[in-house]
Motif scaffolding. Structure first.
Motif, mmCIF file in Angstrom:
data_model
loop_
_atom_site.group_PDB
_atom_site.id
_atom_site.type_symbol
_atom_site.label_atom_id
_atom_site.label_comp_id
_atom_site.label_asym_id
_atom_site.label_seq_id
_atom_site.Cartn_x
_atom_site.Cartn_y
_atom_site.Cartn_z
ATOM 1 N N THR A 37 -6.159 2.462 8.411
ATOM 2 C CA THR A 37 -6.855 1.330 8.711
ATOM 3 C C THR A 37 -7.937 1.174 7.221
ATOM 4 O O THR A 37 -8.053 -0.095 7.109
ATOM 5 C CB THR A 37 -7.956 1.476 9.620
ATOM 6 O OG1 THR A 37 -8.964 2.581 9.328
ATOM 7 C CG2 THR A 37 -7.240 1.752 11.141
ATOM 8 N N GLY A 38 -7.510 1.903 6.327
ATOM 9 C CA GLY A 38 -8.087 1.724 5.072
ATOM 10 C C GLY A 38 -8.004 3.129 4.169
ATOM 11 O O GLY A 38 -7.384 3.936 4.206
ATOM 12 N N GLU A 64 -1.478 -6.221 6.266
ATOM 13 C CA GLU A 64 -2.896 -6.059 6.642
ATOM 14 C C GLU A 64 -3.263 -4.853 7.248
ATOM 15 O O GLU A 64 -2.617 -4.699 8.252
ATOM 16 C CB GLU A 64 -3.486 -7.308 6.977
ATOM 17 C CG GLU A 64 -4.984 -7.227 7.477
ATOM 18 C CD GLU A 64 -5.372 -8.419 8.274
ATOM 19 O OE1 GLU A 64 -6.471 -8.163 8.836
ATOM 20 O OE2 GLU A 64 -4.688 -9.577 8.162
ATOM 21 N N PRO A 65 -4.128 -3.757 6.708
ATOM 22 C CA PRO A 65 -4.491 -2.787 7.493
ATOM 23 C C PRO A 65 -4.780 -3.130 8.708
ATOM 24 O O PRO A 65 -5.546 -3.732 9.155
ATOM 25 C CB PRO A 65 -5.359 -1.974 6.643
ATOM 26 C CG PRO A 65 -5.172 -2.398 5.315
ATOM 27 C CD PRO A 65 -4.401 -3.750 5.404
ATOM 28 N N LEU A 123 -3.801 3.968 1.535
ATOM 29 C CA LEU A 123 -4.055 3.981 2.805
ATOM 30 C C LEU A 123 -4.391 5.668 3.468
ATOM 31 O O LEU A 123 -3.511 6.172 3.622
ATOM 32 C CB LEU A 123 -3.173 3.209 3.686
ATOM 33 C CG LEU A 123 -3.031 1.497 3.766
ATOM 34 C CD1 LEU A 123 -2.396 1.258 4.709
ATOM 35 C CD2 LEU A 123 -4.493 1.038 3.895
ATOM 36 N N GLY A 124 -5.384 5.827 3.457
ATOM 37 C CA GLY A 124 -5.747 7.424 3.515
ATOM 38 C C GLY A 124 -7.280 7.582 3.396
ATOM 39 O O GLY A 124 -7.904 7.194 3.051
ATOM 40 N N THR A 125 -7.493 9.052 3.610
ATOM 41 C CA THR A 125 -8.747 9.449 3.376
ATOM 42 C C THR A 125 -8.625 10.723 2.469
ATOM 43 O O THR A 125 -7.882 11.479 2.403
ATOM 44 C CB THR A 125 -9.414 10.101 4.654
ATOM 45 O OG1 THR A 125 -9.829 9.151 5.505
ATOM 46 C CG2 THR A 125 -10.697 10.708 4.365
ATOM 47 N N PHE A 185 0.880 -1.061 -0.084
ATOM 48 C CA PHE A 185 -0.036 -0.054 0.114
ATOM 49 C C PHE A 185 0.817 1.276 -0.087
ATOM 50 O O PHE A 185 2.046 1.226 0.599
ATOM 51 C CB PHE A 185 -1.001 0.094 1.278
ATOM 52 C CG PHE A 185 -1.989 -1.122 1.415
ATOM 53 C CD1 PHE A 185 -3.077 -0.897 1.101
ATOM 54 C CD2 PHE A 185 -1.500 -2.360 1.959
ATOM 55 C CE1 PHE A 185 -3.976 -2.134 1.268
ATOM 56 C CE2 PHE A 185 -2.395 -3.290 2.245
ATOM 57 C CZ PHE A 185 -3.738 -3.198 1.787
ATOM 58 N N ILE A 186 0.334 2.264 -0.393
ATOM 59 C CA ILE A 186 0.797 3.710 -0.154
ATOM 60 C C ILE A 186 0.082 4.175 0.919
ATOM 61 O O ILE A 186 -1.082 4.405 0.955
ATOM 62 C CB ILE A 186 0.834 4.744 -1.276
ATOM 63 C CG1 ILE A 186 1.778 4.114 -2.493
ATOM 64 C CG2 ILE A 186 1.066 5.863 -1.057
ATOM 65 C CD1 ILE A 186 1.634 4.929 -3.871
#
Length: 321
Positions: free
Chosen positions: A155-156, A290-291, A257-259, A132-133
């Motif tokens: 977390t996602g 895994e997050p 992984l971010g908003t 993931f980034i």
């Protein structure tokens, strides 16, 4: 939901349709790819050998009315956002996308036909850990009245979209979406491309959007929705902006992984925020595993390996949903 292993497709599946701008018939086939391949377009139907291009920010080149992926020899494929959103939304890390024309088929204006193809092909796990980034600090971009931001979320991946159109039928809408395949299939994949009749008419007169119709575009005039079948969701326009953002941000090359928050945004803003993130090496890192939703352990940082090295800044034409 488990994110620990990379995934690919079990077999191939094909969809056929027309390009939204050319109106020309085109066939697209999604299929398996090896570990760490990422999402790779294979342009067939050219004179000579097929040409490949990875779906990354560094492969974006400019055209007048669309974001186009290409290589040093020129453009290869445009309007890639919906199929990329389908692959990222369904949790596919590695896939080939063979296409025999210059545009991804518009289909019904949504990602649902591509989701159906992915489900037909089947998604399978691979032996390597998923990477993931991870966004480490907020990155913001403003373009006039439009603004976008990527901020940390270990977390996602979450998308928060707000639109505000002067057209009173569309008006102001918002939608928040936490990515997982079931929610993507149920809430986002069926949301269609939309536009105003005045804009569509201008595109037609300029020789663009020749494949656009009421079968693949939600069209509004100043007083009403023109599609006789109505909307699929009351907030379909906002949901489609989520779909577009997911496809545009798939050009990070790895899941994020971010908003991501977008206000009055579109393709131009999405790419600008992604470019700003990747340009700031202190704003992200590559992690694998895994997050951690319930377990407190921290994901392991791994080497970048040149994934985004040599990026070029994308140039933008008019924003088309």
């Amino acid at each position: 939901m488990k994110f620990s292993r990379q995934t690919t497709l079990r077999s191939q599946a094909t969809v056929t349709g027309v390009g939204v701008h050319s109106g020309a018939p085109v066939s697209l086939t999604v299929g398996p790819a090896p570990i760490e391949a990422g999402l790779v377009f294979v342009r067939t139907g050219l004179d000579g050998a097929d040409r490949e291009v990875r779906a990354t920010a560094g492969s974006v080149i400019a055209t007048e009315f669309a974001t186009v992926l290409g290589d040093s020899e020129g453009p290869l494929v445009s309007t890639a956002e919906h199929v990329l959103a389908a692959l990222r939304g369904m949790g596919v890390d590695n896939a080939t996308i063979e296409i025999d024309g210059p545009e991804v088929p518009i289909m019904d204006g949504s990602a649902a036909p591509f989701v159906a193809a992915i489900e037909q092909a089947g998604v399978v796990s691979q032996s390597a850990a998923r990477r993931f980034i991870q966004v480490l600090k907020p990155v913001q971009v403003a373009i006039g009245a439009c603004s976008g931001e990527l901020r940390p979320n270990a977390t996602g991946f979450r998308i928060e979209v707000e639109i505000d159109f002067t057209n009173p039928v569309i008006g102001r809408q918002s939608y928040q979406f936490d990515l997982n395949p079931e929610r993507f299939r149920r809430e986002i994949a069926r949301a269609r491309t939309f536009g105003c009749m005045s804009d569509v008419a201008k595109l037609w007169s300029a020789g663009f959007a020749l494949g656009s119709s009421f079968e693949n575009t939600v069209v509004f005039d100043e007083e009403r929705l023109l599609n006789p079948e109505g909307l699929r969701y009351a907030d379909e326009c906002a949901r489609h902006k989520v779909l577009d953002a997911l496809g545009d941000l798939a050009l990070a090359g790895l899941p994020l992984l971010g908003t991501y928050r977008s206000v009055r945004g579109g393709h131009k803003l999405n790419h600008a925020v992604l470019t700003a993130l990747l340009a700031d090496r202190t704003a992200w890192r590559v992690v694998e595993g895994e997050p951690a939703v319930r377990r407190p352990r921290v994901a392991t940082e791994v080497a970048v390996g040149g994934m985004v090295g040599g990026m070029i800044a994308p140039a933008y034409g008019p924003d088309v949903s």
